[in-house]
Scaffold this motif. Structure first.
Motif, PDB file in Angstrom:
ATOM      1  N   ASP A  14       0.623  -1.316  -0.099  1.00 60.36           N
ATOM      2  CA  ASP A  14       0.181   0.117   0.002  1.00 60.36           C
ATOM      3  C   ASP A  14       1.039   1.202  -0.045  1.00 60.36           C
ATOM      4  O   ASP A  14       2.000   1.190   0.636  1.00 60.36           O
ATOM      5  CB  ASP A  14      -0.777  -0.034   1.038  1.00 60.36           C
ATOM      6  CG  ASP A  14      -1.961  -0.948   1.314  1.00 60.36           C
ATOM      7  OD1 ASP A  14      -2.521  -1.571   0.241  1.00 60.36           O
ATOM      8  OD2 ASP A  14      -2.587  -1.432   2.367  1.00 60.36           O
ATOM      9  N   SER A  16       0.294   5.653  -0.357  1.00 55.34           N
ATOM     10  CA  SER A  16      -0.576   6.849  -0.510  1.00 55.34           C
ATOM     11  C   SER A  16       0.350   8.243  -0.350  1.00 55.34           C
ATOM     12  O   SER A  16       1.363   8.031   0.349  1.00 55.34           O
ATOM     13  CB  SER A  16      -1.484   6.735   0.430  1.00 55.34           C
ATOM     14  OG  SER A  16      -2.756   5.907   0.109  1.00 55.34           O
ATOM     15  N   GLU A  21      -4.324   7.859  -3.215  1.00 56.27           N
ATOM     16  CA  GLU A  21      -3.852   6.126  -2.904  1.00 56.27           C
ATOM     17  C   GLU A  21      -3.433   5.802  -4.250  1.00 56.27           C
ATOM     18  O   GLU A  21      -3.909   5.819  -5.119  1.00 56.27           O
ATOM     19  CB  GLU A  21      -5.069   5.351  -2.571  1.00 56.27           C
ATOM     20  CG  GLU A  21      -4.818   3.929  -2.480  1.00 56.27           C
ATOM     21  CD  GLU A  21      -5.903   3.068  -1.891  1.00 56.27           C
ATOM     22  OE1 GLU A  21      -6.825   3.037  -2.731  1.00 56.27           O
ATOM     23  OE2 GLU A  21      -5.947   2.523  -0.808  1.00 56.27           O
ATOM     24  N   SER A  24      -2.590  -0.158  -4.018  1.00 54.28           N
ATOM     25  CA  SER A  24      -3.632  -0.746  -2.692  1.00 54.28           C
ATOM     26  C   SER A  24      -3.375  -2.229  -3.164  1.00 54.28           C
ATOM     27  O   SER A  24      -3.817  -2.960  -3.924  1.00 54.28           O
ATOM     28  CB  SER A  24      -4.988  -0.173  -3.137  1.00 54.28           C
ATOM     29  OG  SER A  24      -5.777  -0.955  -2.478  1.00 54.28           O
ATOM     30  N   THR A 255       0.377  13.283  -6.959  1.00 54.31           N
ATOM     31  CA  THR A 255       1.042  13.131  -5.566  1.00 54.31           C
ATOM     32  C   THR A 255       0.769  14.350  -4.790  1.00 54.31           C
ATOM     33  O   THR A 255       1.772  14.597  -4.074  1.00 54.31           O
ATOM     34  CB  THR A 255       2.424  12.377  -5.752  1.00 54.31           C
ATOM     35  OG1 THR A 255       3.179  13.547  -6.779  1.00 54.31           O
ATOM     36  CG2 THR A 255       2.120  11.053  -6.403  1.00 54.31           C
TER      37      THR A 255
END
Length: 262
Positions: A14, A16, A21, A24, A255
């Motif tokens: 994961d 983020s 995100e 995942s 981002t």
């Protein structure tokens, strides 16, 4: 391929950035002698995933395992998307510097590596005078120096002409034939189709599809990997495939302005 445990294994990754995100619950394993290609739209998180696999960036969650002792001078080699070196050093000096950091690697290995990546003829030219494509080949040389068991390459064909792209993927294939586990992120889909054993199509934070190039063509009823790519990501030829991450607010960069991830 070997029956030994996979030298590269990622489980439940994961990642983020702020409320975006990018990855995942991503998992994959790459066997010795396997060329695994990561493909996907711009901004889908390929570079983020490769940095995590290379141990450069820690994931928010999940694990990555690589061999602690692979028998070579190093366990893992990494070519970043934008390799950078001291411009005043020659190509030979640059690899010589990295060779000093690796046990059992000497000047003979440096010369062999320069020849392998096609830079023997410019070995004594300053890095600052090399073209962008040559600099990328030097980055490949840095990555393969010391015979790593795992090789991770981020867009190695960027800036190279078609003949050099084919040469580069030929090098990748030879390294895999010698038992190296290779992960390569690339937009060069014809080369991926010709040389990859397994293709992982990353989009929307996870792998939408994976399998051999032939299996993906059969699954999609298409004739080329480029056509299969467009069908799987749900676009038509000519449309933009730029991703903004999962759960993004409108008008934000992927981002939050922190990264330019391919």
């Amino acid at each position: 391929m070997s029956e030994e445990p996979a030298p590269l294994r990622a489980t439940g990754i994961d990642q983020s950035f702020g409320d975006v995100e990018v990855l995942s619950d991503v998992s994959l394993s790459v066997d010795r002698g396997e060329v695994a290609a990561i493909v996907g739209p711009n901004g889908s998180g390929k570079s983020t995933l490769l940095r995590i696999l290379a141990g450069i960036s820690p994931p928010d969650d999940g694990t990555v395992t690589v061999p602690a002792d692979a028998g070579g001078a190093r366990s893992l080699g990494f070519l970043p998307q934008r390799p950078a070196f001291r411009e005043g050093f020659t190509a030979r000096d640059t690899l010589g510097f990295y060779a000093q950091l690796l046990d059992g690697v000497d000047n003979e290995d440096v010369a062999e590596t320069l020849d392998l990546v096609g830079l023997a003829g410019v070995a004594d030219r300053a890095v600052g005078s090399l073209s962008g494509g040559m600099t990328r080949l030097l980055g490949l040389g840095q990555a393969v120096l010391g015979d790593p068991a795992v090789l991770i390459l981020d867009e190695p064909g960027s800036g190279l002409d078609p003949a050099m792209v084919e040469r580069l993927f030929g090098i990748v294939g030879n390294l895999a034939a010698d038992g190296t586990a290779i992960v390569v992120a690339s937009h060069e889909l014809p080369a991926v189709e010709a040389h990859a054993d397994t293709v992982f199509l990353l989009d929307e934070g996870d792998f939408l599809a994976s399998g051999s190039p032939t299996a993906l063509l059969e699954e999609t009823g298409t004739e080329t990997l480029s056509e299969a790519f467009l069908q799987i990501v749900g676009t038509r030829a000519g449309e933009t495939t730029v991703r903004a991450g999962v759960g993004r607010r409108a008008n934000e960069t992927e981002t939050g302005g922190k990264r330019d991830d391919e």
